[in-house]
Design a protein around this motif. Structure first.
Motif, PDB file in Angstrom:
ATOM      1  N   GLU A  35     -41.270  21.969 -10.110  1.00 39.95           N
ATOM      2  CA  GLU A  35     -40.547  23.089  -9.533  1.00 39.95           C
ATOM      3  C   GLU A  35     -39.077  22.975  -9.904  1.00 39.95           C
ATOM      4  OE1 GLU A  35     -40.783  25.016  -5.259  1.00 39.95           O
ATOM      5  OE2 GLU A  35     -39.391  23.328  -5.265  1.00 39.95           O
ATOM      6  N   VAL A  36     -38.498  24.084 -10.390  1.00 40.39           N
ATOM      7  CA  VAL A  36     -37.097  24.085 -10.812  1.00 40.39           C
ATOM      8  C   VAL A  36     -36.366  25.206 -10.088  1.00 40.39           C
ATOM      9  CG1 VAL A  36     -37.509  22.998 -13.035  1.00 40.39           C
ATOM     10  CG2 VAL A  36     -37.705  25.468 -12.856  1.00 40.39           C
ATOM     11  N   CYS A  63     -46.301  16.071  -8.235  1.00 43.37           N
ATOM     12  CA  CYS A  63     -45.201  17.042  -8.207  1.00 43.37           C
ATOM     13  C   CYS A  63     -43.859  16.419  -8.603  1.00 43.37           C
ATOM     14  CB  CYS A  63     -45.068  17.668  -6.824  1.00 43.37           C
ATOM     15  SG  CYS A  63     -46.307  18.930  -6.481  1.00 43.37           S
ATOM     16  N   ILE A  64     -43.056  17.240  -9.262  1.00 41.83           N
ATOM     17  CA  ILE A  64     -41.673  16.905  -9.595  1.00 41.83           C
ATOM     18  C   ILE A  64     -40.799  18.068  -9.145  1.00 41.83           C
ATOM     19  CG2 ILE A  64     -40.040  16.400 -11.465  1.00 41.83           C
ATOM     20  CD1 ILE A  64     -42.451  15.417 -13.117  1.00 41.83           C
ATOM     21  N   SER A  65     -39.663  17.770  -8.546  1.00 35.68           N
ATOM     22  CA  SER A  65     -38.729  18.803  -8.107  1.00 35.68           C
ATOM     23  C   SER A  65     -37.367  18.543  -8.735  1.00 35.68           C
ATOM     24  CB  SER A  65     -38.597  18.808  -6.578  1.00 35.68           C
ATOM     25  OG  SER A  65     -37.552  19.667  -6.156  1.00 35.68           O
ATOM     26  N   ILE A  66     -36.768  19.593  -9.327  1.00 39.98           N
ATOM     27  CA  ILE A  66     -35.433  19.482  -9.906  1.00 39.98           C
ATOM     28  C   ILE A  66     -34.581  20.618  -9.352  1.00 39.98           C
ATOM     29  CG2 ILE A  66     -34.064  19.337 -12.017  1.00 39.98           C
ATOM     30  CD1 ILE A  66     -36.616  18.592 -13.517  1.00 39.98           C
ATOM     31  N   ASP A 105     -36.500  14.741  -7.809  1.00 35.44           N
ATOM     32  CA  ASP A 105     -37.457  14.056  -6.931  1.00 35.44           C
ATOM     33  C   ASP A 105     -38.796  13.977  -7.653  1.00 35.44           C
ATOM     34  OD1 ASP A 105     -38.572  12.808  -4.789  1.00 35.44           O
ATOM     35  OD2 ASP A 105     -38.502  14.526  -3.435  1.00 35.44           O
ATOM     36  N   VAL A 106     -39.411  12.810  -7.615  1.00 35.24           N
ATOM     37  CA  VAL A 106     -40.686  12.578  -8.294  1.00 35.24           C
ATOM     38  C   VAL A 106     -41.675  12.013  -7.283  1.00 35.24           C
ATOM     39  CG1 VAL A 106     -41.860  11.315 -10.152  1.00 35.24           C
ATOM     40  CG2 VAL A 106     -39.500  12.121 -10.476  1.00 35.24           C
ATOM     41  N   ALA A 107     -42.869  12.602  -7.225  1.00 32.48           N
ATOM     42  CA  ALA A 107     -43.892  12.143  -6.279  1.00 32.48           C
ATOM     43  C   ALA A 107     -44.199  10.672  -6.493  1.00 32.48           C
ATOM     44  CB  ALA A 107     -45.162  12.985  -6.443  1.00 32.48           C
ATOM     45  N   THR A 133     -25.504  17.771 -16.184  1.00 29.97           N
ATOM     46  CA  THR A 133     -26.635  18.462 -15.561  1.00 29.97           C
ATOM     47  C   THR A 133     -27.675  18.872 -16.606  1.00 29.97           C
ATOM     48  OG1 THR A 133     -25.349  20.525 -15.628  1.00 29.97           O
ATOM     49  CG2 THR A 133     -25.352  19.280 -13.555  1.00 29.97           C
ATOM     50  N   HIS A 134     -27.677  18.173 -17.741  1.00 28.77           N
ATOM     51  CA  HIS A 134     -28.719  18.343 -18.753  1.00 28.77           C
ATOM     52  C   HIS A 134     -29.803  17.302 -18.483  1.00 28.77           C
ATOM     53  CE1 HIS A 134     -26.351  21.170 -21.204  1.00 28.77           C
ATOM     54  NE2 HIS A 134     -25.311  20.452 -20.786  1.00 28.77           N
ATOM     55  N   VAL A 135     -30.987  17.758 -18.129  1.00 30.83           N
ATOM     56  CA  VAL A 135     -32.040  16.891 -17.608  1.00 30.83           C
ATOM     57  C   VAL A 135     -33.150  16.710 -18.631  1.00 30.83           C
ATOM     58  CG1 VAL A 135     -33.780  16.620 -15.806  1.00 30.83           C
ATOM     59  CG2 VAL A 135     -31.549  17.602 -15.243  1.00 30.83           C
TER      60      VAL A 135
END
Length: 223
Positions: A104-105, A58-61, A71-73, A87-89
């Motif tokens: 998840e964004v 999982c990744i959460s932005i 956040d990166v698992a 805030t350009h990811v």
């Protein structure tokens, strides 16, 4: 201006990358990195390893107007490179990694974007995201594989590109929401896409609607 409203009536409970229950005394602040708007042009944060409470894969932005929290698992931290400019990811997943990834964004920014590339099946969960990029696409997924776009239950999501990108003819700005891959939309949330320059939504492979219980509204200046 052309508006297209796509609605289906079958509800589907949307799932997300929720943090695992934390029974220990682990500091939650250590599980994510908040990237303030940088003074340098681009800041890479992949080297800042940390202990995440996210489930594997999982990744959460989370966008927070002038900052972004990523956040990166733990099992992905040596496979995923994340960087940001303001805030350009940008999320780059090692091409050798072929397992499922869920990203998840959520949050809000009127000057942000998401670019993702890799070779793995991706589940992209919109969990209340309002994102505008004045210069190019708001979300650009270049994964090229199976892309499951899930609209989380009871959420409102909106993507908008900007007029400053009107002279950009590259693959980076074909639409406000561009997918390179086989896209399938699911979930019962709402997604509004505003294409100010070209298309609102575009995919260079097939796009399917599968048990969409909410609404997908596409407003485009190009039919």
């Amino acid at each position: 201006s052309v508006s297209v409203l796509l609605m289906c009536c079958i509800n589907l409970l949307a799932t997300s990358c929720n943090n695992k229950s934390n029974d220990s005394a682990t500091d939650n602040n250590a599980s994510s990195i908040e990237a303030e708007s940088p003074t340098e042009e681009t800041t890479t944060i992949a080297e800042e390893t940390h202990t995440s409470t996210l489930p594997d894969g999982c990744i959460s932005i989370v966008w927070k107007t002038d900052s972004v929290e990523i956040d990166v698992a733990n099992n992905l931290q040596d496979k995923v490179k994340t960087s940001f400019t303001g805030t350009h990811v940008q999320v780059l997943i090692d091409e050798s990694y072929r397992e499922d990834v869920q990203m998840e964004v959520k949050g809000k920014s009127n000057n942000g974007s998401l670019f993702m590339d890799g070779k793995c099946p991706l589940k992209l969960v919109f969990n209340g995201l309002v994102l505008t990029n004045p210069d190019s696409a708001a979300v650009n997924i270049q994964d090229g594989k199976s892309i499951n776009v899930e609209l989380a239950k009871d959420t409102k999501n909106e993507l908008t590109d900007g007029l400053r990108g009107k002279d950009d003819d590259s693959d980076s700005h074909k639409a406000a929401f561009f997918v390179h891959g086989h896209a399938t939309f699911t979930g019962s949330g709402t997604l509004t896409i505003n294409g100010k320059v070209k298309h609102g939504y575009q995919s260079d492979e097939y796009t399917a609607l599968n048990h969409v219980g909410g609404a997908i509204i596409v407003n485009s200046d190009k039919a």
